[in-house]
Write an enzyme that holds these catalytic residues in place. Structure first.
Site, PDB file in Angstrom:
ATOM      1  N   GLU A  54       0.837  -1.208   0.000  1.00 57.09           N
ATOM      2  CA  GLU A  54       0.000   0.000   0.000  1.00 57.09           C
ATOM      3  C   GLU A  54       0.873   1.260   0.000  1.00 57.09           C
ATOM      4  O   GLU A  54       0.576   2.237  -0.693  1.00 57.09           O
ATOM      5  CB  GLU A  54      -0.908   0.027   1.238  1.00 57.09           C
ATOM      6  CG  GLU A  54      -1.903  -1.122   1.324  1.00 57.09           C
ATOM      7  CD  GLU A  54      -1.323  -2.346   2.021  1.00 57.09           C
ATOM      8  OE1 GLU A  54      -0.116  -2.620   1.861  1.00 57.09           O
ATOM      9  OE2 GLU A  54      -2.081  -3.033   2.719  1.00 57.09           O
ATOM     10  N   CYS A  86      -0.377   0.266   7.599  1.00 60.90           N
ATOM     11  CA  CYS A  86      -0.832   0.724   6.279  1.00 60.90           C
ATOM     12  C   CYS A  86      -2.161   1.460   6.393  1.00 60.90           C
ATOM     13  O   CYS A  86      -2.452   2.336   5.578  1.00 60.90           O
ATOM     14  CB  CYS A  86      -0.972  -0.459   5.332  1.00 60.90           C
ATOM     15  SG  CYS A  86       0.621  -1.119   4.848  1.00 60.90           S
ATOM     16  N   TRP A 175      17.503 -41.178 -13.124  1.00 61.12           N
ATOM     17  CA  TRP A 175      16.218 -40.519 -12.884  1.00 61.12           C
ATOM     18  C   TRP A 175      15.054 -41.413 -13.255  1.00 61.12           C
ATOM     19  O   TRP A 175      15.144 -42.199 -14.196  1.00 61.12           O
ATOM     20  CB  TRP A 175      16.105 -39.243 -13.732  1.00 61.12           C
ATOM     21  CG  TRP A 175      17.272 -38.339 -13.621  1.00 61.12           C
ATOM     22  CD1 TRP A 175      18.321 -38.251 -14.497  1.00 61.12           C
ATOM     23  CD2 TRP A 175      17.540 -37.402 -12.584  1.00 61.12           C
ATOM     24  NE1 TRP A 175      19.206 -37.316 -14.059  1.00 61.12           N
ATOM     25  CE2 TRP A 175      18.750 -36.773 -12.891  1.00 61.12           C
ATOM     26  CE3 TRP A 175      16.862 -37.041 -11.422  1.00 61.12           C
ATOM     27  CZ2 TRP A 175      19.307 -35.792 -12.080  1.00 61.12           C
ATOM     28  CZ3 TRP A 175      17.398 -36.075 -10.630  1.00 61.12           C
ATOM     29  CH2 TRP A 175      18.612 -35.463 -10.960  1.00 61.12           C
ATOM     30  N   GLU A 306      11.279 -33.187  -1.365  1.00 64.48           N
ATOM     31  CA  GLU A 306      11.651 -34.152  -2.411  1.00 64.48           C
ATOM     32  C   GLU A 306      12.390 -35.325  -1.786  1.00 64.48           C
ATOM     33  O   GLU A 306      13.467 -35.688  -2.226  1.00 64.48           O
ATOM     34  CB  GLU A 306      12.563 -33.476  -3.448  1.00 64.48           C
ATOM     35  CG  GLU A 306      11.993 -32.258  -4.128  1.00 64.48           C
ATOM     36  CD  GLU A 306      12.971 -31.713  -5.181  1.00 64.48           C
ATOM     37  OE1 GLU A 306      13.703 -32.494  -5.806  1.00 64.48           O
ATOM     38  OE2 GLU A 306      13.011 -30.481  -5.349  1.00 64.48           O
ATOM     39  N   GLY A 308      13.137 -39.270   0.043  1.00 60.82           N
ATOM     40  CA  GLY A 308      12.967 -40.679  -0.297  1.00 60.82           C
ATOM     41  C   GLY A 308      11.692 -41.215   0.347  1.00 60.82           C
ATOM     42  O   GLY A 308      10.982 -40.489   1.041  1.00 60.82           O
TER      43      GLY A 308
HETATM   44  C1  AOF Z   1       0.118  -5.097   4.470  1.00 55.94           C
HETATM   45  N1  AOF Z   1       0.741  -4.940   3.267  1.00 55.94           N
HETATM   46  O1  AOF Z   1       2.286  -5.505   1.747  1.00 55.94           O
HETATM   47  C2  AOF Z   1       2.085  -6.848   3.658  1.00 55.94           C
HETATM   48  C3  AOF Z   1       1.379  -7.051   4.895  1.00 55.94           C
HETATM   49  O2  AOF Z   1       6.756  -6.771  10.091  1.00 55.94           O
HETATM   50  P1  AOF Z   1       5.997  -5.992   9.073  1.00 55.94           P
HETATM   51  O3  AOF Z   1       5.745  -4.575   9.461  1.00 55.94           O
HETATM   52  O4  AOF Z   1       6.604  -6.093   7.694  1.00 55.94           O
HETATM   53  O5  AOF Z   1       4.525  -6.639   9.017  1.00 55.94           O
HETATM   54  C4  AOF Z   1       4.374  -7.948   8.551  1.00 55.94           C
HETATM   55  C5  AOF Z   1       2.918  -8.366   8.650  1.00 55.94           C
HETATM   56  O6  AOF Z   1       2.097  -7.464   7.914  1.00 55.94           O
HETATM   57  C6  AOF Z   1       2.696  -9.734   8.032  1.00 55.94           C
HETATM   58  O7  AOF Z   1       2.820 -10.771   8.973  1.00 55.94           O
HETATM   59  C7  AOF Z   1       1.259  -9.620   7.512  1.00 55.94           C
HETATM   60  O8  AOF Z   1       0.333  -9.807   8.557  1.00 55.94           O
HETATM   61  C8  AOF Z   1       1.213  -8.176   7.067  1.00 55.94           C
HETATM   62  N2  AOF Z   1       1.690  -8.093   5.686  1.00 55.94           N
HETATM   63  N3  AOF Z   1       0.404  -6.180   5.224  1.00 55.94           N
HETATM   64  O9  AOF Z   1      -0.687  -4.264   4.867  1.00 55.94           O
HETATM   65  C9  AOF Z   1       1.711  -5.743   2.830  1.00 55.94           C
HETATM   66  N4  AOF Z   1       3.082  -7.678   3.259  1.00 55.94           N
HETATM   67 ZN    ZN Z   2       0.926  -2.942   5.996  1.00 61.83          ZN
END
Ligand code: AOF
Ligand code: ZN
Length: 381
Positions: A54, A86, A175, A306, A308
């Site tokens: 975002e 965000c 293989w 992958e 055995g």
């Molecule tokens: C969003 N937008 O592009 C992503 C999100 O440790 P941080 O601050 O990077 O936060 C990671 C957490 O934020 C991740 O575990 C997931 O819940 C969320 N990811 N959220 O708004 C994003 N990648």
């Molecule tokens: Zn975020």
């Protein structure tokens, strides 16, 4: 959801695919900002500790974000993690409407939709479970969702069998399957965080477990389950980035002096990361649930296994396989091989089937009750 927003969500999924799995263990998220029918900004998640999708899209849009609609594959986060929330960034930019592809089940980050609604933003979605869009986004987020929901990586198990179901290559061949099926494996390796085998495979084949012949490939970590540390320091996988899961010898040995400790020291010298977990209850190898939980703790949220037959069977019996991929060597003139027509034991749905050169690939997805929401593995905050 308006039709232009549906198209934007599809675009956001396609954008996110470019970031996957480089941003692991963070989910690869895509964001498209719309003013009417026009795209005014786009973004994907940057590798940790970088910006979320975002924030990247808002920076691209600048003033055009005011009054815009943000279409995001994952619910915007509402927490201070490695980056600020965000939701705050969307509100500060004056975004009027947010369309969400999938809820964020992460205990710390969740709550974005509620926070946005409370601040007067119109929130649309996520689409109900079982719908095409929801399924598409969930598939892209499968590593993240499994790590958050189950505390372990998403596991795809690949097995190769001959037409009569044997796992051994025909005499004189290395293989079971041909070059096209092996290329498919390399493409798959480039989509995951780790490629898993047992130490038996390392000793027998000395595999590299890396990606070859795929352009601009992401290189996964090699992961070896090796309770007794049999992996020689001269093995091809003994290199930086590799993770070896072994048994915690505390209390059973004198770690600084025992042979296990000496082998551990020599492996560490090659750059390998060693992780110790309890032994399996039957004493054979590492405890699989603990091994997978430990891998999630190192930031590995998706695995291509992958191994055995012994480790394959153990993973299946433990219910730790989310997707089973059978590569079946088919020869002209053969009767339809039973490996193509007999589904695996247990509850699976056929996900995909097709050809790869002379071979066939059949893909099944484990049918489970929805995962409970439990505490996430550590690397997400
Ligand atoms: C969003 N937008 O592009 C992503 C999100 O440790 P941080 O601050 O990077 O936060 C990671 C957490 O934020 C991740 O575990 C997931 O819940 C969320 N990811 N959220 O708004 C994003 N990648
Ligand atoms: Zn975020």
């Amino acid at each position: 959801m308006r039709s232009v927003e549906r198209a934007a969500l599809a675009r956001a999924v396609a954008l996110a695919a470019r970031a996957h799995p480089r941003v692991s263990p963070n989910p690869a998220v895509g964001c498209v900002l719309l003013r009417g029918d026009r795209i005014v900004g786009e973004g994907v998640t940057e590798p940790p500790p970088g910006r979320h999708a975002e924030v990247v899209a808002l920076a691209a849009a600048g003033d055009a974000a005011r009054g815009a609609t943000a279409v995001v594959t994952l619910e915007p986060c509402a927490h201070h993690g490695r980056t600020p929330p965000c939701t705050t960034a969307l509100l500060a930019a004056g975004v009027a409407r947010v369309v969400i592809g999938h809820p964020d089940p992460h205990a710390l980050a969740a709550g974005g939709a509620t926070a946005l609604t409370a601040a007067g933003v119109e929130v649309v979605g996520p689409p109900p479970p079982g719908t095409v869009f929801r399924g598409g986004v969930a598939g892209q987020l499968e590593g993240f969702l499994t790590a958050v929901g189950e505390g372990r990586p998403h596991v795809t198990l690949k097995v190769a069998v001959t037409a009569d179901g044997s796992v051994d290559p025909p005499p004189g061949q290395r293989w079971v399957t041909g070059p096209a099926a092996r290329r498919a494996v390399h493409r798959w390796r480039s989509e995951v965080d780790g490629v898993l085998v047992g130490s038996g495979t390392v000793l027998a084949d000395d595999p590299r477990l890396d990606v070859r012949d795929v352009d601009h490939a992401h290189q996964p970590s090699a992961v070896v389950l090796d309770a007794r540390l049999r992996t020689p320091p001269t093995a091809r996988v003994a290199r930086p980035g590799t993770v070896i899961v072994t048994v915690d010898l505390d209390g059973h040995d004198t770690p600084a002096l025992g042979p296990h400790a000496q082998r551990a020291a020599r492996l560490r010298d090659t750059g390998v990361h060693l992780v110790a977990v309890p032994a399996a209850a039957d004493g054979r190898g590492v405890a699989l649930p603990a091994a997978l939980a430990a891998l999630a703790g190192t930031g590995i949220v998706s695995l291509l296994a992958e191994p055995g037959p012994t480790l394959s069977g153990a993973l299946l019996r433990a219910g730790l396989v989310d997707r089973l991929v059978r590569h079946v060597a088919v020869h002209l003139g053969d009767a339809t091989p039973s490996a193509l027509t007999t589904p695996p034991r247990g509850a699976w749905s056929l996900e995909r089937s097709g050809g790869a050169g002379a071979d066939a690939i059949v893909q099944y997805r484990a049918l489970r009750t929805p995962p409970r929401s439990i505490a996430p593995p550590t690397p997400h905050t």
